[in-house]
Design an enzyme around this catalytic site. Sequence first.
Site, PDB file in Angstrom:
ATOM      1  N   GLY A  12      13.657  20.862  -0.413  1.00 48.11           N
ATOM      2  CA  GLY A  12      13.611  19.394  -0.405  1.00 48.11           C
ATOM      3  C   GLY A  12      14.970  18.810  -0.728  1.00 48.11           C
ATOM      4  CB  ALA A  13      18.302  20.342  -0.376  1.00 51.38           C
ATOM      5  CB  VAL A  63       8.484  24.393   1.663  1.00 47.78           C
ATOM      6  CG1 VAL A  63       9.990  24.368   1.535  1.00 47.78           C
ATOM      7  CG2 VAL A  63       7.860  23.069   1.257  1.00 47.78           C
ATOM      8  CG  ASN A  89      13.407  18.495  -5.246  1.00 49.32           C
ATOM      9  OD1 ASN A  89      13.203  17.676  -6.136  1.00 49.32           O
ATOM     10  ND2 ASN A  89      13.657  18.128  -3.987  1.00 49.32           N
ATOM     11  CB  SER A 141       5.631  14.621 -11.815  1.00 47.87           C
ATOM     12  OG  SER A 141       5.370  13.256 -12.029  1.00 47.87           O
ATOM     13  CE1 TYR A 154       3.603  13.973  -6.678  1.00 43.96           C
ATOM     14  CE2 TYR A 154       3.304  12.743  -8.706  1.00 43.96           C
ATOM     15  CZ  TYR A 154       4.127  13.432  -7.840  1.00 43.96           C
ATOM     16  OH  TYR A 154       5.456  13.598  -8.129  1.00 43.96           O
ATOM     17  CB  ALA A 156      -5.005  17.794  -9.226  1.00 44.52           C
ATOM     18  CE  LYS A 158       5.054  16.952  -8.211  1.00 41.01           C
ATOM     19  NZ  LYS A 158       6.246  17.732  -7.821  1.00 41.01           N
TER      20      LYS A 158
HETATM   21  P1  NAP Z   1      12.099  12.182  -1.631  1.00 35.57           P
HETATM   22  O1  NAP Z   1      13.261  11.255  -1.787  1.00 35.57           O
HETATM   23  O2  NAP Z   1      10.961  11.798  -0.755  1.00 35.57           O
HETATM   24  O3  NAP Z   1      12.666  13.616  -1.226  1.00 35.57           O
HETATM   25  C1  NAP Z   1      11.782  14.683  -0.971  1.00 35.57           C
HETATM   26  C2  NAP Z   1      12.542  15.769  -0.244  1.00 35.57           C
HETATM   27  O4  NAP Z   1      11.618  16.849   0.031  1.00 35.57           O
HETATM   28  C3  NAP Z   1      13.082  15.293   1.086  1.00 35.57           C
HETATM   29  O5  NAP Z   1      14.374  15.833   1.307  1.00 35.57           O
HETATM   30  C4  NAP Z   1      12.076  15.860   2.097  1.00 35.57           C
HETATM   31  O6  NAP Z   1      12.785  16.075   3.313  1.00 35.57           O
HETATM   32  C5  NAP Z   1      11.680  17.175   1.416  1.00 35.57           C
HETATM   33  N1  NAP Z   1      10.392  17.703   1.856  1.00 35.57           N
HETATM   34  C6  NAP Z   1       9.195  17.088   1.802  1.00 35.57           C
HETATM   35  N2  NAP Z   1       8.247  17.865   2.351  1.00 35.57           N
HETATM   36  C7  NAP Z   1       8.862  19.001   2.763  1.00 35.57           C
HETATM   37  C8  NAP Z   1       8.427  20.169   3.434  1.00 35.57           C
HETATM   38  N3  NAP Z   1       7.144  20.344   3.790  1.00 35.57           N
HETATM   39  N4  NAP Z   1       9.337  21.146   3.701  1.00 35.57           N
HETATM   40  C9  NAP Z   1      10.643  20.988   3.353  1.00 35.57           C
HETATM   41  N5  NAP Z   1      11.106  19.892   2.728  1.00 35.57           N
HETATM   42  C10 NAP Z   1      10.232  18.907   2.446  1.00 35.57           C
HETATM   43  O7  NAP Z   1      11.405  12.442  -3.067  1.00 35.57           O
HETATM   44  P2  NAP Z   1      11.993  12.685  -4.538  1.00 35.57           P
HETATM   45  O8  NAP Z   1      11.612  11.534  -5.365  1.00 35.57           O
HETATM   46  O9  NAP Z   1      13.404  13.133  -4.482  1.00 35.57           O
HETATM   47  O10 NAP Z   1      11.029  13.895  -4.956  1.00 35.57           O
HETATM   48  C11 NAP Z   1      11.490  15.200  -5.216  1.00 35.57           C
HETATM   49  C12 NAP Z   1      10.530  15.853  -6.204  1.00 35.57           C
HETATM   50  O11 NAP Z   1      10.504  15.089  -7.407  1.00 35.57           O
HETATM   51  C13 NAP Z   1       9.084  15.939  -5.719  1.00 35.57           C
HETATM   52  O12 NAP Z   1       8.533  17.186  -6.084  1.00 35.57           O
HETATM   53  C14 NAP Z   1       8.395  14.811  -6.487  1.00 35.57           C
HETATM   54  O13 NAP Z   1       7.022  15.063  -6.664  1.00 35.57           O
HETATM   55  C15 NAP Z   1       9.161  14.843  -7.787  1.00 35.57           C
HETATM   56  N6  NAP Z   1       9.121  13.624  -8.586  1.00 35.57           N
HETATM   57  C16 NAP Z   1       9.559  12.421  -8.086  1.00 35.57           C
HETATM   58  C17 NAP Z   1       9.475  11.291  -8.892  1.00 35.57           C
HETATM   59  C18 NAP Z   1       9.926   9.931  -8.423  1.00 35.57           C
HETATM   60  O14 NAP Z   1       9.593   8.922  -9.072  1.00 35.57           O
HETATM   61  N7  NAP Z   1      10.692   9.840  -7.334  1.00 35.57           N
HETATM   62  C19 NAP Z   1       8.974  11.391 -10.201  1.00 35.57           C
HETATM   63  C20 NAP Z   1       8.541  12.626 -10.667  1.00 35.57           C
HETATM   64  C21 NAP Z   1       8.637  13.727  -9.861  1.00 35.57           C
HETATM   65  P3  NAP Z   1      12.107  16.081   4.774  1.00 35.57           P
HETATM   66  O15 NAP Z   1      11.051  15.026   4.780  1.00 35.57           O
HETATM   67  O16 NAP Z   1      13.271  15.845   5.673  1.00 35.57           O
HETATM   68  O17 NAP Z   1      11.573  17.484   4.902  1.00 35.57           O
END
Ligand code: NAP
Length: 237
Positions: A12-13, A63, A89, A141, A154, A156, A158
Amino acid sequence: MDIKNKVALVTGAGKGIGRAISLALAREGANVAVVSRTAKDLHSLSREIGDVGRKALIIEGDVTRESVIRGFIKETATKFGGIDILVNNAGVGRFGRIESLSTQDWDDMFETNLRAMFLCIREALPHLKKKEESIVVNIASLAGKNAFATGAGYAASKWGVMALSKCLLLEERDAGVRTIAVCPGSVDTRFFAHESLPNPNREKILKAEDVAQATIDAIKLPQRAMVSEIEIRPTNP
Ligand code: NAP
């Protein structure tokens, strides 16, 4: 761990927290394999990693596909000579009350947030265990420790991430593998734009770089010290 010249793999980079962690690792001197589905995100990230003098390995992949995971773990280890740091991630959030949450949304969250994390860890462990020191970072999270209406699937998934992280820690600490579960609160990324989530004050919630910095600080501690969980939340949202 001294991150210089280490090999990191980040799922998820392309955007958000994964992108910030990939860049922070590169700035500390790691070569980084970057995985997500959108090629243009990965190409711009690769350029930024190059700008700080490190190598990026671009892997356009989903993934949720086990064969893809096997492929990118092998490719990273072969091309970069092993794996020292795995950052799980990639994650998605689909929010809605249980009575209206679709099976597809439930499955998407469990496949991306939990099943893929298990598969990445399982496939990477033989490489991580070849190193004297190695690290698995699992992005969970605060929803992995709490509950909220519309968050059933979500939260569940996490909570599952937290359980997986704890078991991994217990199983592999004696092999020199440190496990860090990172639990952010609201972070200003595309993720948080979901219409069913409360509209955040974007000036006040966390930035992806804050989560990256906390993660890097924990990784950089000496091998004897394991920060097993990081809770990071906005001070005054
Ligand atoms: P984001 O900006 O939506 O980024 C998510 C990344 O994951 C994107 O690069 C996306 O790229 C990639 N991704 C999603 N599904 C994928 C798949 N099936 N295969 C490969 N790559 C995939 O979200 P973020 O906020 O950075 O979230 C990252 C992590 O932090 C997640 O696990 C999320 O649950 C956690 N988190 C976020 C928050 C928040 O408030 N933002 C809070 C707590 C935890 P593509 O769509 O191009 O594949």
